[in-house]
Design a protein around this motif. Structure first.
Motif, PDB file in Angstrom:
ATOM      1  N   VAL A  52      45.934 -37.479  19.615  1.00 42.64           N
ATOM      2  CA  VAL A  52      45.340 -36.589  20.420  1.00 42.64           C
ATOM      3  C   VAL A  52      44.051 -36.963  20.897  1.00 42.64           C
ATOM      4  O   VAL A  52      43.115 -37.372  20.272  1.00 42.64           O
ATOM      5  CB  VAL A  52      44.815 -35.380  19.327  1.00 42.64           C
ATOM      6  N   PRO A  53      43.849 -36.870  22.314  1.00 36.75           N
ATOM      7  CA  PRO A  53      42.644 -37.245  22.971  1.00 36.75           C
ATOM      8  C   PRO A  53      41.478 -36.209  22.630  1.00 36.75           C
ATOM      9  O   PRO A  53      41.655 -35.162  22.819  1.00 36.75           O
ATOM     10  CB  PRO A  53      43.096 -37.308  24.324  1.00 36.75           C
ATOM     11  N   MET A  54      40.292 -36.688  22.576  1.00 36.62           N
ATOM     12  CA  MET A  54      39.239 -35.907  22.288  1.00 36.62           C
ATOM     13  C   MET A  54      38.652 -35.445  23.716  1.00 36.62           C
ATOM     14  O   MET A  54      38.499 -36.095  24.605  1.00 36.62           O
ATOM     15  CB  MET A  54      38.232 -36.673  21.691  1.00 36.62           C
ATOM     16  N   ASN A  55      38.392 -33.860  23.432  1.00 35.52           N
ATOM     17  CA  ASN A  55      38.017 -33.034  24.794  1.00 35.52           C
ATOM     18  C   ASN A  55      36.581 -32.854  24.467  1.00 35.52           C
ATOM     19  O   ASN A  55      36.112 -33.213  23.463  1.00 35.52           O
ATOM     20  CB  ASN A  55      38.903 -31.881  25.027  1.00 35.52           C
ATOM     21  N   ARG A  56      36.136 -32.199  25.599  1.00 35.23           N
ATOM     22  CA  ARG A  56      34.711 -32.064  25.445  1.00 35.23           C
ATOM     23  C   ARG A  56      34.097 -30.957  24.384  1.00 35.23           C
ATOM     24  O   ARG A  56      33.094 -30.974  23.923  1.00 35.23           O
ATOM     25  CB  ARG A  56      34.366 -31.667  26.800  1.00 35.23           C
ATOM     26  N   MET A  57      35.251 -29.985  24.145  1.00 39.80           N
ATOM     27  CA  MET A  57      34.996 -28.888  23.182  1.00 39.80           C
ATOM     28  C   MET A  57      34.869 -29.520  21.611  1.00 39.80           C
ATOM     29  O   MET A  57      33.693 -28.929  21.055  1.00 39.80           O
ATOM     30  CB  MET A  57      35.910 -27.998  23.130  1.00 39.80           C
ATOM     31  N   ALA A  58      35.441 -30.742  21.299  1.00 43.67           N
ATOM     32  CA  ALA A  58      35.442 -31.237  19.930  1.00 43.67           C
ATOM     33  C   ALA A  58      34.425 -32.398  20.049  1.00 43.67           C
ATOM     34  O   ALA A  58      34.158 -32.860  18.827  1.00 43.67           O
ATOM     35  CB  ALA A  58      36.729 -31.753  19.695  1.00 43.67           C
ATOM     36  N   ALA A  59      33.993 -32.858  21.109  1.00 39.90           N
ATOM     37  CA  ALA A  59      33.130 -34.159  21.200  1.00 39.90           C
ATOM     38  C   ALA A  59      31.798 -33.725  20.623  1.00 39.90           C
ATOM     39  O   ALA A  59      31.256 -32.529  20.773  1.00 39.90           O
ATOM     40  CB  ALA A  59      33.081 -34.383  22.648  1.00 39.90           C
ATOM     41  N   PRO A  60      31.236 -34.638  19.632  1.00 42.74           N
ATOM     42  CA  PRO A  60      29.630 -34.386  19.304  1.00 42.74           C
ATOM     43  C   PRO A  60      28.731 -34.563  20.174  1.00 42.74           C
ATOM     44  O   PRO A  60      28.918 -35.354  21.304  1.00 42.74           O
ATOM     45  CB  PRO A  60      29.849 -35.755  18.212  1.00 42.74           C
ATOM     46  N   LEU A  61      27.796 -33.537  20.128  1.00 44.18           N
ATOM     47  CA  LEU A  61      26.617 -33.534  20.935  1.00 44.18           C
ATOM     48  C   LEU A  61      25.727 -34.762  20.669  1.00 44.18           C
ATOM     49  O   LEU A  61      25.134 -35.210  21.879  1.00 44.18           O
ATOM     50  CB  LEU A  61      25.941 -32.390  20.735  1.00 44.18           C
ATOM     51  N   ARG A  62      25.596 -35.364  19.614  1.00 42.16           N
ATOM     52  CA  ARG A  62      24.712 -36.353  19.388  1.00 42.16           C
ATOM     53  C   ARG A  62      25.414 -37.500  18.513  1.00 42.16           C
ATOM     54  O   ARG A  62      26.003 -37.010  17.665  1.00 42.16           O
ATOM     55  CB  ARG A  62      23.436 -35.790  18.953  1.00 42.16           C
ATOM     56  N   ARG A 117      33.581 -39.914  13.627  1.00 39.23           N
ATOM     57  CA  ARG A 117      34.678 -39.657  12.628  1.00 39.23           C
ATOM     58  C   ARG A 117      34.610 -38.204  12.176  1.00 39.23           C
ATOM     59  O   ARG A 117      35.675 -37.432  12.006  1.00 39.23           O
ATOM     60  CB  ARG A 117      34.546 -40.812  11.578  1.00 39.23           C
ATOM     61  N   ALA A 118      33.360 -37.887  12.143  1.00 42.37           N
ATOM     62  CA  ALA A 118      33.217 -36.421  11.837  1.00 42.37           C
ATOM     63  C   ALA A 118      33.940 -35.326  12.918  1.00 42.37           C
ATOM     64  O   ALA A 118      34.538 -34.383  12.575  1.00 42.37           O
ATOM     65  CB  ALA A 118      31.964 -36.013  11.664  1.00 42.37           C
ATOM     66  N   ALA A 119      33.826 -35.885  14.216  1.00 41.45           N
ATOM     67  CA  ALA A 119      34.433 -35.043  15.236  1.00 41.45           C
ATOM     68  C   ALA A 119      36.018 -35.365  15.038  1.00 41.45           C
ATOM     69  O   ALA A 119      36.853 -34.246  15.470  1.00 41.45           O
ATOM     70  CB  ALA A 119      33.991 -35.529  16.705  1.00 41.45           C
ATOM     71  N   ALA A 120      36.497 -36.486  14.823  1.00 39.38           N
ATOM     72  CA  ALA A 120      38.089 -36.714  14.634  1.00 39.38           C
ATOM     73  C   ALA A 120      38.477 -35.687  13.393  1.00 39.38           C
ATOM     74  O   ALA A 120      39.420 -35.224  13.271  1.00 39.38           O
ATOM     75  CB  ALA A 120      38.103 -38.057  14.567  1.00 39.38           C
ATOM     76  N   ALA A 121      37.651 -35.672  12.417  1.00 40.69           N
ATOM     77  CA  ALA A 121      38.078 -34.930  10.997  1.00 40.69           C
ATOM     78  C   ALA A 121      38.120 -33.557  11.612  1.00 40.69           C
ATOM     79  O   ALA A 121      38.829 -32.632  11.004  1.00 40.69           O
ATOM     80  CB  ALA A 121      36.929 -35.166  10.238  1.00 40.69           C
ATOM     81  N   GLY A 122      37.288 -32.924  12.676  1.00 45.11           N
ATOM     82  CA  GLY A 122      37.359 -31.725  13.108  1.00 45.11           C
ATOM     83  C   GLY A 122      38.707 -31.234  13.663  1.00 45.11           C
ATOM     84  O   GLY A 122      39.034 -29.802  13.560  1.00 45.11           O
ATOM     85  N   ILE A 123      39.652 -32.536  14.309  1.00 47.22           N
ATOM     86  CA  ILE A 123      40.948 -31.953  14.653  1.00 47.22           C
ATOM     87  C   ILE A 123      41.664 -32.394  13.569  1.00 47.22           C
ATOM     88  O   ILE A 123      42.945 -32.541  14.013  1.00 47.22           O
ATOM     89  CB  ILE A 123      41.088 -32.635  16.056  1.00 47.22           C
ATOM     90  N   GLN A 124      41.290 -32.592  12.466  1.00 51.02           N
ATOM     91  CA  GLN A 124      42.372 -33.043  11.412  1.00 51.02           C
ATOM     92  C   GLN A 124      43.094 -34.547  11.338  1.00 51.02           C
ATOM     93  O   GLN A 124      44.183 -34.541  11.253  1.00 51.02           O
ATOM     94  CB  GLN A 124      43.471 -31.899  11.192  1.00 51.02           C
ATOM     95  N   VAL A 158      39.869 -47.064  13.286  1.00 53.38           N
ATOM     96  CA  VAL A 158      39.411 -46.935  12.134  1.00 53.38           C
ATOM     97  C   VAL A 158      39.868 -45.832  11.197  1.00 53.38           C
ATOM     98  O   VAL A 158      40.298 -44.659  11.836  1.00 53.38           O
ATOM     99  CB  VAL A 158      37.950 -46.806  12.115  1.00 53.38           C
ATOM    100  N   ASP A 159      39.515 -45.744   9.804  1.00 51.15           N
ATOM    101  CA  ASP A 159      40.083 -44.652   9.067  1.00 51.15           C
ATOM    102  C   ASP A 159      39.083 -43.561   9.313  1.00 51.15           C
ATOM    103  O   ASP A 159      37.864 -43.535   9.120  1.00 51.15           O
ATOM    104  CB  ASP A 159      39.967 -45.199   7.476  1.00 51.15           C
ATOM    105  N   THR A 160      39.404 -42.322   9.654  1.00 47.52           N
ATOM    106  CA  THR A 160      38.655 -41.176   9.624  1.00 47.52           C
ATOM    107  C   THR A 160      37.739 -40.637   8.321  1.00 47.52           C
ATOM    108  O   THR A 160      36.549 -40.533   8.478  1.00 47.52           O
ATOM    109  CB  THR A 160      39.407 -39.987  10.237  1.00 47.52           C
TER     110      THR A 160
END
Length: 294
Positions: free
Chosen positions: A121-131, A139-146, A192-194
């Motif tokens: 799953v490619p990361m899009n702008r809606m799930a990307a971290p702001l900082r 990794r936290a952003a990746a965890a948000g999309i399971q 890396v491992d999420t």
């Protein structure tokens, strides 16, 4: 009458003479004893105690991803990244590039066809971290999309724009191509491992592109070469990831995730003393498990 010694008898006298002549004797200094590691403080326990906390934390990370794995693909670039066609999202130590000017949808599908991968799953702008303060934010952003794993990749691109025919450029006022745009791009990735940040694999690929340009199209030509170089480097990176993933799947997918074992205590059930009252109800002692009345 002269008395002469045989040649073999002269040898001890020659050796004695060489030892008695100052400056001609050969001396050999015996090496000293071996270094005492304990005296230097190099012991197994002390070395472990002096381990840098940040290094010790990374060494303690263990693989925890489940298989078949969902992989989040995140392209990151340096702070304030901006190209001819796009820019990075967010702020901090890195930015996330969500514009797909190099990648294609079939690239992620290609990786998703590998064994023991459920989806990429490619990361899009809606799930990307702001900082982004560290890789934990990614990794936290990746965890948000399971996602079980996080594929972080980036491009290191160098640009040069050189004059190749100076006289022709002066005569034609820059109408004909007189400059050469050269772009070298290296695509690097880390899988890396999420959950834990454990690094499963690293991959890298490089490509160089050249293109003639005149003064009026120099910037566009450089960007075209940039995208071609990054595209070719990304294709090489995909091939490296495919070869690397084979070892990851064989080494980790066949074994359960290594996590600290949970402490489980088994308590033996004590049968309750049930007393039947005069009206037919059952009196159960307080705090004892019992089966409810149907």
């Amino acid at each position: 009458m002269r008395f002469a010694l045989p040649p073999l008898a002269r040898l001890p006298l020659v050796c004695l003479a060489l030892l008695l002549i100052p400056g001609c004797a050969v001396s050999y200094r015996v090496p000293g004893k071996a270094a005492d590691f304990r005296a230097l403080g190099i012991t197994e326990q002390e070395a472990a105690d002096r381990t840098d906390p940040a290094v010790a934390e990374r060494l303690s990370r263990l693989p925890a991803a489940g298989f078949p794995a969902v992989i989040a693909a995140i392209r990151i670039q340096g702070e304030g990244y901006r190209s001819y066609s796009g820019w990075g999202h967010g702020e901090g130590l890195a930015t996330v590039v969500t514009l797909r000017d190099v990648e294609k949808a079939e690239d992620y599908e290609r990786l998703a066809k590998l064994p023991m991968i459920r989806a990429v799953v490619p990361m899009n702008r809606m799930a990307a971290p702001l900082r982004i303060r560290s890789e934990r934010d990614l990794r936290a952003a990746a965890a948000g999309i399971q996602a079980d794993m996080t594929l972080l990749y980036t491009f290191d691109t160098k640009f040069t724009d050189e004059q190749v025919i100076p006289a022709l450029g002066l005569l034609t006022l820059g109408v004909f191509p007189t400059r050469q745009a050269r772009v070298t791009s290296t695509a690097s990735a880390a899988l890396v491992d999420t959950r834990s940040g454990y690094v499963y694999a690293l991959a890298e690929a490089t490509d160089t592109q050249e293109q003639l340009a005149n003064y009026w199209t120099s910037e566009a030509a450089v960007d075209q070469s940039r995208r071609r170089a990054e595209r070719r480097a990304f294709e090489g990176l995909l091939g490296e990831l495919e070869r690397t993933w084979k070892g990851v799947a064989e080494g980790y997918a066949g074994a359960p995730a290594r996590q600290p074992a949970a402490r489980v205590e088994v308590v033996r059930a004590i049968p309750a003393r049930i007393e039947r009252t005069a009206d037919g109800w059952e009196r159960i002692p307080q705090g004892v498990p019992y089966r409810t009345r149907e």
